[in-house]
Motif scaffolding. Structure first.
Motif, short mmCIF file in Angstrom:
data_model
loop_
_atom_site.label_atom_id
_atom_site.label_comp_id
_atom_site.label_asym_id
_atom_site.label_seq_id
_atom_site.Cartn_x
_atom_site.Cartn_y
_atom_site.Cartn_z
N ILE A 190 -0.55 8.85 -1.90
CA ILE A 190 -1.14 7.81 -1.05
C ILE A 190 -2.73 7.89 -1.09
O ILE A 190 -3.21 8.91 -1.13
CB ILE A 190 -0.94 8.58 0.50
N GLU A 229 2.34 4.96 -1.96
CA GLU A 229 2.85 4.82 -0.57
C GLU A 229 1.90 4.22 0.13
O GLU A 229 0.55 4.28 0.00
CB GLU A 229 3.38 6.25 0.04
N SER A 230 1.95 3.73 1.57
CA SER A 230 1.00 3.30 2.48
C SER A 230 -0.29 2.59 2.10
O SER A 230 -1.36 3.23 2.24
CB SER A 230 0.75 4.51 3.17
N TYR A 231 0.18 1.45 1.43
CA TYR A 231 -1.16 0.60 0.87
C TYR A 231 -2.16 0.99 0.15
O TYR A 231 -3.40 1.03 -0.13
CB TYR A 231 -2.01 -0.02 2.35
N ASN A 259 4.72 0.70 -2.29
CA ASN A 259 4.74 0.27 -0.72
C ASN A 259 3.50 -0.54 -0.39
O ASN A 259 2.53 0.26 -0.15
CB ASN A 259 5.00 1.46 0.25
#
Length: 178
Positions: free
Chosen positions: A27, A54-56, A84
């Motif tokens: 992340i 993950e998560s932008y 993601n």
């Protein structure tokens, strides 16, 4: 944040989970990173650089030249098995990819936006490189200089990650610190 990091060794797991040449699950922002080692996954997302982004998260000016394998019917890709809702710019994959389910050159699954990336398609297709703006064959390793992240320099400023020169006889782009 992961900046100017690399791996040249082989990585293997015999237990499920995300695995990549640099990280399993990430992340944040990954910039100017590469992998040349073989990555062998088992039962999770598998990628040349990251198993999962993950998560932008973002990935800029990174590449994989190592073989990426997945021993079960799971997701495998040259750069990351899952991405993601982030963004990938000015990255490339030249490594071979193999999986029991499906495999792709860049990102297997997820909603990441992609700009000016290249990846190798199968030998049965002539081994050409595909460029994801326009979805056609490209003259890789000639990079799209209209995209700032393909800029040359010494890494001291944004978008100056690639150096003039070659990594090998294929004249592939090389990061400034190699």
């Amino acid at each position: 944040k992961l900046f100017a990091s690399y791996n040249t060794g082989d990585i293997k797991t015999t237990y499920g989970g995300n695995i990549g040449g640099l990280v399993g699950k990430f992340i944040g922002d990954m910039t100017a990173c590469y992998n040349t080692g073989e990555v062998r996954g088992y039962g999770g997302y598998t990628g040349g650089l990251a198993g999962s982004m993950e998560s932008y998260s973002t990935m800029t000016a990174c590449y994989n030249a190592g073989t990426v394998l997945e021993n079960t019917e799971r997701w495998v890709a040259g750069i990351t098995g899952f991405f993601n809702n982030g963004g990938m710019t000015a990255c490339y994959n030249t490594g071979n990819i193999d999986s029991g389910l499906a495999s792709v050159g860049l990102v297997m699954y997820g909603g990441a936006s992609r700009t000016a990336n290249y990846w190798k398609i199968g030998a049965s297709d002539g081994g050409y490189y595909v460029y994801d703006t326009g979805w056609g064959f490209a003259d890789f390793p000639t990079v799209d200089t209209s995209v700032a992240a393909w800029g040359e320099g010494d890494g001291s400023a944004a978008n100056t990650y690639w150096k003039a020169g070659t990594t090998d006889g294929n004249m592939l782009p090389q990061l400034w610190y190699e």
